[in-house]
Design a protein around this motif. Structure first.
Motif, short mmCIF file in Angstrom:
data_model
loop_
_atom_site.label_atom_id
_atom_site.label_comp_id
_atom_site.label_asym_id
_atom_site.label_seq_id
_atom_site.Cartn_x
_atom_site.Cartn_y
_atom_site.Cartn_z
N ARG A 162 0.83 -1.21 0.00
CA ARG A 162 0.00 0.00 0.00
C ARG A 162 0.87 1.26 0.00
N ARG A 169 -2.11 3.38 -8.47
CA ARG A 169 -2.96 2.25 -8.11
C ARG A 169 -2.65 1.00 -8.96
N ARG A 223 -6.13 8.26 4.37
CA ARG A 223 -6.58 8.19 2.99
C ARG A 223 -7.85 7.34 2.87
N ASN A 224 -8.75 7.78 2.02
CA ASN A 224 -9.98 7.03 1.71
C ASN A 224 -10.90 6.86 2.91
N THR A 227 -14.77 5.48 2.98
CA THR A 227 -15.02 4.70 1.77
C THR A 227 -14.72 3.23 2.02
N SER A 228 -15.04 2.41 1.03
CA SER A 228 -14.80 0.97 1.16
C SER A 228 -13.31 0.64 1.14
N GLU A 229 -12.48 1.59 0.69
CA GLU A 229 -11.04 1.37 0.63
C GLU A 229 -10.31 1.87 1.87
N GLN A 230 -11.05 2.32 2.85
CA GLN A 230 -10.42 2.80 4.09
C GLN A 230 -9.67 1.66 4.78
N TRP A 231 -8.52 1.98 5.37
CA TRP A 231 -7.69 0.97 6.04
C TRP A 231 -8.46 0.37 7.22
N ASP A 232 -8.50 -0.95 7.30
CA ASP A 232 -9.24 -1.66 8.34
C ASP A 232 -8.33 -1.90 9.54
#
Length: 430
Positions: A162, A169, A223-224, A227-232
């Motif tokens: 990442r 990307r 970042r993000n 959104t669904s791309e946010q770091w979990d």
């Protein structure tokens, strides 16, 4: 007329060789005399049971000093170009800060440069000497053991992938190769003799890596958002967390010693413990918590394997990083070294289980096996020669030159392209 001149030049060369040989011998014997008792005492300390330690809880911990520095910079500086130039400085070979550097950066470099109170300078210096004597093999182990074993940690591999692709990307593996060159040069600078003197290259390089880690955490976490791309963070933990940093530290120290033993290198207690102590100091400067710094070589090896076992998981990120590693090795190796040799070395040094996890398939190539046999022969010859002090001095001189050339070769095509930048899309300010 020519003959007397040649004889005179030979006499001058012989004089200087003899002079520096005696200086080195006196220094070495004095150093080994000081570290022998200390290393023996350290080696007898009982290693900790890291298997029972809650390593997973460390994934929620970052680095307060470096994180606060990065957060302060981003809250104070709004010009993206200024921040990008700062990160370009962090990945450059420049060991001095510009006069107009941000006050938070200046304060960070002053505070984080202090060696811990428990530093044994003689033991650390002997560890640097041992690195110099094994530097070529250590460099090989970095690419065939240390780094790929880090890639078996599924969560940590996701962070590496990442952060490298922040500005792109698409899976551009050439950028990952640049990161490998940066890692190799960091180890060279951090472990060369004299590197941990005040404002030494080792200290400054480690401080820079620490800030890059903090920047990676900041970028990924901000970042993000939403959104669904946010770091979990619940699943993956904080990026470049304390467990990841400790695991990387063990990969560059304890697992390297393990690799040297696999290759047939026989180490004294002083060599093993001094090497670990040198990396223990680096770990402190890098921001690893003191409780995660190993007390001796056995403790370091236990910690390294405990972290591998805790985080070991197959991942697409790990496979992508390994593919990039193989590409890098193929690009940098001499023309007569095949890709199958790189795969053979990975499987030989990591073991079949971890190699399979990274998608490194077995190769049945006689040429590769002969090359591994040649490396073992080289190690055995070195072991014999090192029993005689003059050859130790001679090999040290050769190793120093070879390491310098290797470092310059690693940096030659990549250093001008290696820099850390803000993502092109906006990042939420903290």
């Amino acid at each position: 007329m020519i003959l007397p001149i040649c004889l005179a030049l030979l006499a001058i060369v012989a004089f200087f060789v003899f002079y520096y040989y005696n200086l080195y011998k006196q220094k070495y014997l004095r150093l080994i005399g000081k570290v022998t008792a200390d290393s023996k005492a350290i080696s007898e300390l009982p290693p900790r049971d890291w298997k029972s330690h809650d390593l997973h809880s460390l994934r929620s911990k970052g680095d307060p000093l470096a994180d606060a520095t990065i957060a302060h910079i981003f809250s104070d500086i709004q010009d993206v170009k200024v921040v990008n130039n700062l990160f370009k400085l962090l990945t450059s070979d420049d060991m001095t800060l510009p006069d107009d550097v941000h006050p938070a950066i200046k304060k960070y470099f002053e505070e984080s440069a202090i060696l811990p109170e428990w530093t044994n300078r003689e033991l650390m210096s002997f560890g640097h000497e041992y690195y110099l004597s094994q530097g070529i093999l250590v460099g090989m182990l970095l690419f065939y053991k240390s780094l790929p074993e880090c890639y078996t940690a599924g969560n940590g591999a996701a962070v590496l992938l990442r952060t490298t692709l922040l500005n792109d990307r698409s899976p551009n593996l050439d950028k990952l190769s640049d990161r490998l060159a940066l890692t190799g040069t960091f180890i060279y600078k951090a472990m060369m003799p004299g590197s941990m003197e005040p404002k030494g290259e080792g200290i400054v390089s480690t401080q820079k890596i620490r800030l890059i880690h903090a920047a990676s955490r900041y970028f990924i976490l901000n970042r993000n958002k939403g959104t669904s791309e946010q770091w979990d963070t619940e699943k993956l933990g904080i990026p470049v967390n304390q467990e990841d940093m400790a695991g990387t530290l063990m990969a560059f120290s304890a697992l390297v010693l393990e690799g040297l033993e696999i290759l047939g290198v026989k180490m004294t207690t002083a060599e093993r413990e001094s090497y670990i102590h040198a990396w223990r100091v680096i770990g402190h400067i890098m921001g690893v918590e003191n409780e995660l710094l190993p007390i001796n070589a056995n403790d370091a090896l236990n910690l390294g394997h405990a972290i591998i076992d805790d985080q070991m998981a197959p991942s697409e990120a790990g496979k992508a990083l390994t593919e990039s590693l193989l590409n890098f090795c193929e690009k940098k190796a001499p023309w007569f070294v095949s890709r199958d040799f790189h795969k053979s070395m990975l499987r030989f040094l990591m073991g079949d289980k971890l190699a399979d996890m990274l998608g490194v398939n077995p190769v049945a190539e006689e040429h590769s096996q002969k090359f591994i046999g040649f490396i073992k022969w080289y190690v055995s010859v070195r072991q014999i020669l090192s029993q005689y002090f003059f050859w130790t001095f001679f090999l040290r001189s050769v190793d120093k030159v070879l390491l310098k050339l290797s470092y310059e070769y690693l940096s030659k095509k990549s250093s001008k392209d290696i820099h850390f930048q803000l993502p092109k899309d906006p990042v939420t300010r903290a």
